[in-house]
Design an enzyme around this catalytic site. Structure first.
Site, PDB file in Angstrom:
ATOM      1  N   ASP A  39       0.846  -1.194   0.000  1.00 39.51           N
ATOM      2  CA  ASP A  39       0.000   0.000   0.000  1.00 39.51           C
ATOM      3  C   ASP A  39       0.877   1.238   0.000  1.00 39.51           C
ATOM      4  OD1 ASP A  39      -2.935   1.095   0.626  1.00 39.51           O
ATOM      5  OD2 ASP A  39      -1.474   2.271   1.756  1.00 39.51           O
ATOM      6  N   GLN A  82     -10.846   1.938   2.400  1.00 35.45           N
ATOM      7  CA  GLN A  82      -9.714   2.058   3.316  1.00 35.45           C
ATOM      8  C   GLN A  82     -10.007   3.142   4.354  1.00 35.45           C
ATOM      9  OE1 GLN A  82      -5.244   3.658   2.933  1.00 35.45           O
ATOM     10  NE2 GLN A  82      -5.624   1.893   1.619  1.00 35.45           N
ATOM     11  N   TYR A  98       3.207   9.957  -0.737  1.00 30.39           N
ATOM     12  CA  TYR A  98       4.081   9.463   0.323  1.00 30.39           C
ATOM     13  C   TYR A  98       5.539   9.810   0.005  1.00 30.39           C
ATOM     14  CZ  TYR A  98       0.146   6.704   2.164  1.00 30.39           C
ATOM     15  OH  TYR A  98      -1.065   6.299   2.693  1.00 30.39           O
ATOM     16  N   GLY A 107       2.275  -0.314   8.683  1.00 31.44           N
ATOM     17  CA  GLY A 107       3.309   0.503   8.053  1.00 31.44           C
ATOM     18  C   GLY A 107       4.556   0.610   8.908  1.00 31.44           C
ATOM     19  N   LEU A 109      -2.500   0.528  14.696  1.00 31.28           N
ATOM     20  CA  LEU A 109      -1.801   0.832  15.945  1.00 31.28           C
ATOM     21  C   LEU A 109      -1.998   2.286  16.367  1.00 31.28           C
ATOM     22  CD1 LEU A 109       1.584  -1.037  15.328  1.00 31.28           C
ATOM     23  CD2 LEU A 109      -0.472  -1.872  16.485  1.00 31.28           C
TER      24      LEU A 109
END
Length: 359
Positions: free
Chosen positions: A49, A178, A54, A284, A209
């Site tokens: 992903d 998502q 990014y 991630g 998280l």
């Protein structure tokens, strides 16, 4: 090998963990990112992903070089909507046909590939027409540049609207949603997850998280470590998860797990995947060790006692903090006819959590 499952009503199979690459090309250097990608692939975790924004496009570039030898064995998801790098043109963001075509071509170049497996709308642009965007994506699928499309950060009614538009245009519906979803941010349970299930979208939540909060590494009474996301003054953690209630809940869960020898990471990921509406959670990592910990979390068998604990700490459909809303995705249902009241910055309370000069 992981337990692959179909993504929504599509025939595409994905593992229960998706490798999130937001750190690649930034806090995670290229060599480390390549090692993580190859380690994940060797263990069967071939679902990557990323997004065009990014690390200013570096994440896509790093993926492109890492997967080149086995491109067809990877499932690569990326996103469009936001301006990339220094792009500041009036039409260099959003969901117009012009920008979607340009964004996809740019992603293909950075990824060094001729097709994208899954393209997400990164977010909804509330004043732009959805029909134009859906038709543009369908044209790119017909052209062979995309295999599927999905929706990120879309509220339930927009998921429904895109599905209905796709039906009306006689094209395939999106296959994935998502949302942000973790045990201290449960608002996706109200509409996003049920809408995804009803319209046949798989759910691939990000931040299981809570951007590191649920690792319980942050002591509410101490400044965060300089190399942590909070310690680096990451804007998104400050806007979203850096809340007193969430920090306290993470510590309570850590105490709950201590006598059983269970890591908070195992618990947090286990909770997300214990929802039958969830297909694959995005993890991630910044380091190889973090990725190893995420994979290890799949071995943990979530229990009824665990589920009851979270139900006690955070009400279904709510965030840990009463009245909390992510400022990146404003509430649209109040449009004042006269005047506009200032909106309080709930997260301005951050200094309460940190010692002076620590933030």
């Amino acid at each position: 090998m992981p337990d692959y499952r179909y993504l929504g009503r599509s025939g595409l199979k994905v593992p229960p963990l998706s490798l999130g690459t937001m750190m690649f090309g930034g806090p995670t250097d290229e060599a480390t990112a390549h090692r993580i990608i190859h380690k994940a692939f060797d263990a069967g975790f071939n679902f990557l992903d990323t997004a065009d924004v990014y690390t200013g496009g570096r994440s896509e570039e790093i993926i492109g070089t890492a997967v080149k030898a086995n491109r067809n064995r990877f499932t690569i998801a990326t996103k469009f909507t936001n301006p990339v790098g220094g792009a500041d043109g009036v039409n260099q963001s959003g969901s117009s046909r012009k920008w979607i075509f340009e964004a996809v071509d740019n992603s293909l170049k950075r990824l060094s590939t001729d097709y994208i497996d899954l393209l997400y709308f990164h977010k909804a642009v509330v004043d732009e027409p959805l029909g134009e965007a859906v038709r543009a994506v369908a044209d790119l699928i017909r052209a062979g540049k995309l295999r599927y499309f999905g929706l990120s950060n879309f509220r339930g009614w927009r998921i429904a609207e895109v599905a209905q538009l796709a039906d009306g245009f006689n094209i395939d519906r999106p296959i994935a949603s998502q949302p942000l979803y973790n045990l201290v941010s449960r608002t996706a349970e109200v509409e996003q997850l049920p809408a995804a299930q009803f319209y046949g979208l798989g759910v691939v939540p990000y931040s299981p998280l809570a951007r590191g909060i649920l690792t319980a590494k942050y002591d509410p009474n101490q400044p965060p470590a300089p190399d942590s996301r909070a310690g680096r003054n990451d804007r998104r953690i400050q806007e979203t998860e850096w809340r007193p209630e969430s920090l306290a809940i993470a510590q309570e869960i850590k105490r709950h797990l201590a006598s059983r020898g269970i890591a908070p990471v195992d618990f947090a990921i286990g909770w997300v995947l214990n929802n039958r509406l969830v297909t694959s959670a995005i993890a991630g990592p910044r380091t190889e060790e973090q990725w190893d910990g995420y994979v290890k979390a799949l071995d943990y068998a979530f229990t009824a006692e665990d589920e009851a604990l979270v139900e006690r700490l955070v009400a279904p459909g709510h965030a840990s903090t009463p009245g909390y809303n992510d400022p990146a995705y404003p509430i649209e249902g109040r449009v004042p006819a006269v005047g506009e009241a200032p909106r309080p910055e709930r997260l301005a309370r951050t200094p309460v959590l940190l010692k002076a000069g620590a933030a």
